[in-house]
Motif scaffolding. Structure first.
Motif, mmCIF file in Angstrom:
data_model
loop_
_atom_site.group_PDB
_atom_site.id
_atom_site.type_symbol
_atom_site.label_atom_id
_atom_site.label_comp_id
_atom_site.label_asym_id
_atom_site.label_seq_id
_atom_site.Cartn_x
_atom_site.Cartn_y
_atom_site.Cartn_z
ATOM 1 N N ALA A 84 2.228 -4.359 -15.840
ATOM 2 C CA ALA A 84 3.543 -3.746 -15.640
ATOM 3 C C ALA A 84 3.584 -2.939 -14.346
ATOM 4 O O ALA A 84 4.588 -2.952 -13.620
ATOM 5 C CB ALA A 84 3.888 -2.848 -16.827
ATOM 6 N N THR A 85 2.484 -2.251 -14.045
ATOM 7 C CA THR A 85 2.433 -1.441 -12.834
ATOM 8 C C THR A 85 2.441 -2.324 -11.594
ATOM 9 O O THR A 85 3.142 -2.045 -10.617
ATOM 10 C CB THR A 85 1.174 -0.553 -12.823
ATOM 11 O OG1 THR A 85 1.169 0.272 -13.984
ATOM 12 C CG2 THR A 85 1.139 0.333 -11.590
ATOM 13 N N THR A 86 1.673 -3.409 -11.635
ATOM 14 C CA THR A 86 1.658 -4.349 -10.512
ATOM 15 C C THR A 86 3.047 -4.929 -10.286
ATOM 16 O O THR A 86 3.509 -5.066 -9.146
ATOM 17 C CB THR A 86 0.655 -5.486 -10.768
ATOM 18 O OG1 THR A 86 -0.666 -4.927 -10.917
ATOM 19 C CG2 THR A 86 0.634 -6.485 -9.620
ATOM 20 N N LEU B 209 0.818 -1.208 0.000
ATOM 21 C CA LEU B 209 0.000 0.000 0.000
ATOM 22 C C LEU B 209 0.855 1.263 0.000
ATOM 23 O O LEU B 209 0.470 2.282 -0.588
ATOM 24 C CB LEU B 209 -0.954 0.013 1.198
ATOM 25 C CG LEU B 209 -2.069 -1.038 1.177
ATOM 26 C CD1 LEU B 209 -2.957 -0.887 2.413
ATOM 27 C CD2 LEU B 209 -2.910 -0.921 -0.087
ATOM 28 N N ALA B 210 2.004 1.212 0.641
ATOM 29 C CA ALA B 210 2.896 2.371 0.655
ATOM 30 C C ALA B 210 3.276 2.784 -0.755
ATOM 31 O O ALA B 210 3.382 3.980 -1.076
ATOM 32 C CB ALA B 210 4.160 2.063 1.462
ATOM 33 N N GLN B 211 3.476 1.797 -1.612
ATOM 34 C CA GLN B 211 3.850 2.080 -2.999
ATOM 35 C C GLN B 211 2.626 2.289 -3.894
ATOM 36 O O GLN B 211 2.680 3.053 -4.861
ATOM 37 C CB GLN B 211 4.688 0.923 -3.559
ATOM 38 C CG GLN B 211 5.839 0.465 -2.683
ATOM 39 C CD GLN B 211 6.807 1.567 -2.328
ATOM 40 O OE1 GLN B 211 6.975 2.510 -3.098
ATOM 41 N NE2 GLN B 211 7.426 1.468 -1.173
ATOM 42 N N ALA B 212 1.532 1.603 -3.583
ATOM 43 C CA ALA B 212 0.389 1.567 -4.494
ATOM 44 C C ALA B 212 -0.554 2.754 -4.385
ATOM 45 O O ALA B 212 -1.098 3.205 -5.404
ATOM 46 C CB ALA B 212 -0.406 0.285 -4.267
ATOM 47 N N VAL B 213 -0.778 3.273 -3.181
ATOM 48 C CA VAL B 213 -1.804 4.306 -3.008
ATOM 49 C C VAL B 213 -1.565 5.537 -3.886
ATOM 50 O O VAL B 213 -2.490 5.990 -4.579
ATOM 51 C CB VAL B 213 -1.949 4.704 -1.524
ATOM 52 C CG1 VAL B 213 -2.856 5.924 -1.388
ATOM 53 C CG2 VAL B 213 -2.520 3.534 -0.721
ATOM 54 N N LEU C 242 7.839 5.707 -9.512
ATOM 55 C CA LEU C 242 6.675 5.087 -10.123
ATOM 56 C C LEU C 242 5.789 6.115 -10.806
ATOM 57 O O LEU C 242 5.341 5.935 -11.936
ATOM 58 C CB LEU C 242 5.862 4.332 -9.068
ATOM 59 C CG LEU C 242 6.414 2.983 -8.597
ATOM 60 C CD1 LEU C 242 5.643 2.488 -7.382
ATOM 61 C CD2 LEU C 242 6.374 1.954 -9.710
ATOM 62 N N LEU C 243 5.539 7.200 -10.110
ATOM 63 C CA LEU C 243 4.676 8.231 -10.685
ATOM 64 C C LEU C 243 5.326 8.877 -11.898
ATOM 65 O O LEU C 243 4.643 9.350 -12.799
ATOM 66 C CB LEU C 243 4.364 9.311 -9.635
ATOM 67 C CG LEU C 243 3.505 8.852 -8.458
ATOM 68 C CD1 LEU C 243 3.222 10.029 -7.525
ATOM 69 C CD2 LEU C 243 2.200 8.236 -8.917
#
Length: 200
Positions: free
Chosen positions: A99-101, A34-38, A194-195
């Motif tokens: 790819a994002t996952t 979640l730290a990376q995904a949110v 990531l962003l």
């Protein structure tokens, strides 16, 4: 409800435990993912509202999810439909979903299968909270609101403060991430990366 409320609810002990049970994952893995995904999911939501092709449909989806009762998060997550959650993730991330996952998996130090399961379990709650926060706004108002969330520097700092040491150190170069064994990359650096590279 504001972005702080969304993050606080998503990362609460009840949410982390509920998502973990639904995804068959440890609390540490849930927090690291979640730290990376949110922030990435917020970026994806913002992109949805800015697209003529997906904007209306996404507004309707938010309005529907806003009706969900999330007053008792533990109870909500006991009934969460992970198959529906997987569809939400696929829709949010579009053609870059796989790819994002994989990138979130690498950044968090959690294997890809567990990462995908955590995202699927968390997605319905994420959409419900986001729908409640946007409170029926549509069009340019919604796009502006979500764009503001993505550009809010407080998101990263809030994640860091809520998670404490959950995302503190990057795995050594060449090491293979193992679920629950390797620490995740720093929230600020990896989320920024990531962003910057995904969902263009």
């Amino acid at each position: 409800m504001d972005v702080s409320s969304i993050l606080t609810t998503l990362l609460s002990t009840s949410s982390v435990n509920g998502i973990g049970k639904a995804a068959d994952a440890s609390s540490a893995d849930v927090k690291n993912v979640l730290a990376q995904a949110v922030p990435v999911l917020l970026q994806a939501a913002s992109k949805q509202t800015g697209s003529a092709a997906s904007g209306k449909g996404f507004e309707q989806a938010l309005a529907e999810h806003a009706k969900d009762d999330t007053s008792n998060v533990a109870s909500f997550l006991k009934k969460v439909d992970v198959n529906d959650g997987a569809k939400i993730i696929a829709h949010l991330l579009g053609s870059s979903s796989a790819a994002t996952t994989k990138s979130i998996s690498k950044a968090s130090g959690v294997d890809s299968k567990t990462t995908a399961a955590i995202l699927a379990a968390a997605a319905p709650l994420f959409m419900s909270l986001l729908g409640q926060m946007t409170n029926g706004q549509s069009g340019s108002q919604l796009s502006s609101l979500l764009g503001g969330l993505v550009g809010n520097a407080n998101v990263t700092s809030l994640l860091g403060s809520l998670l404490g040491g959950a995302a503190s150190a990057k795995p050594a170069s060449g090491s293979k991430p193992a679920s629950g064994n390797k620490p995740a990359s720093t929230t600020a650096s990896v989320v920024g990366g990531l962003l910057g590279s995904l969902l263009k």
